[in-house]
Scaffold this active site. Structure first.
Site, short mmCIF file in Angstrom:
data_model
loop_
_atom_site.label_atom_id
_atom_site.label_comp_id
_atom_site.label_asym_id
_atom_site.label_seq_id
_atom_site.Cartn_x
_atom_site.Cartn_y
_atom_site.Cartn_z
CG HIS A 166 -3.59 -5.09 2.05
ND1 HIS A 166 -4.66 -3.94 1.89
CD2 HIS A 166 -4.89 -4.95 3.66
CE1 HIS A 166 -5.45 -3.61 2.89
NE2 HIS A 166 -5.53 -4.80 3.86
CD GLU A 213 -2.97 -1.26 0.49
OE1 GLU A 213 -2.52 0.01 -0.46
OE2 GLU A 213 -3.53 -2.42 0.08
CB CYS A 253 -5.92 -2.43 7.09
SG CYS A 253 -6.04 -3.98 7.06
#
EC number: 3.4.19.3
Length: 214
Positions: free
Chosen positions: A173, A90, A154
């Site tokens: 993730h 991410e 998250c």
């Protein structure tokens, strides 16, 4: 001609994984972190590992407390995504849009992480470079990039950590176990990713130090 010597790696990264929630009675992020702990990150890396409850208010208290306690060079958060089929890096965290209830059936009334904070914060880690480098290692795991961590715990945790650390955080993730990767595959992928992140961080800070010396 002058050059800056490459420093000996000495890091104290902090690794945060999420506990059970919803349909994930066993969180794949915890399994992946367990495998990583078996593999290790090599000499000179003092790894601190913490479970992060899937609770907004706990995150708001815990993240600043962990940064204050350890002053880590980097925090890497690991979470599971039921929609993922790859291991996903991410790039950024988002401040607003949090409407889903947590494990305590709570949701921030403001629907944001930090009131008055920027809309989005990018990690200082070059995720494109990390993804490219890991993809050349011949692991039997596909690694991809994302700019949307999902507007749940998250993303909320990532933004909170990025805000606290001024960008010195990362988020990975992982897909659910067996969909398609085993625990061992996820552990090896996580090891390779974090090693590359530390290397990228070390190189970027080495360049900054060189610039300051000239």
């Amino acid at each position: 001609m002058t050059c800056c010597p490459r420093p000996v790696r000495s890091f104290n990264p902090l690794l945060g994984w999420f506990g059970p929630f919803g349909e994930h009675a066993v969180n794949a992020s915890w399994i992946a972190v367990q495998e990583l702990e078996k593999l290790g990150l090599g000499d000179g890396v003092d790894l601190h590992v913490y479970e992060i409850p899937v609770e907004y208010q706990t995150v708001q208290r815990l993240i600043p407390a962990l940064w204050k306690k350890h002053s880590p060079q980097l925090v890497v958060h690991v979470g599971v995504s039921g929609m993922a089929t790859t291991v996903t890096l991410e790039k950024c965290g988002h401040n607003v849009g949090y409407k889903g209830l947590d494990n305590c059936r709570f949701c921030p009334g403001s629907q944001c992480c930090i009131e008055g904070g920027p809309e989005c914060i990018d990690s200082i880690i070059d995720m494109d470079a990390v993804c490219k480098r890991v993809s050349t290692l011949g692991l039997d795991v596909t690694v991809t990039i994302s700019k949307d961590a999902g507007r749940y715990l998250c993303d909320f945790t990532y933004y909170t950590s990025l805000y606290q650390s001024r960008g010195r955080s990362a988020f990975v993730h992982v897909p659910p176990l067996g969909k398609p990767y085993t625990a061992e595959q996820l552990g090896r992928a996580l090891q390779a990713i974090i090693e590359e992140m530390l290397d990228v961080l070390e190189q970027s800070e080495g360049k900054i130090n060189c610039q300051h010396e000239h």
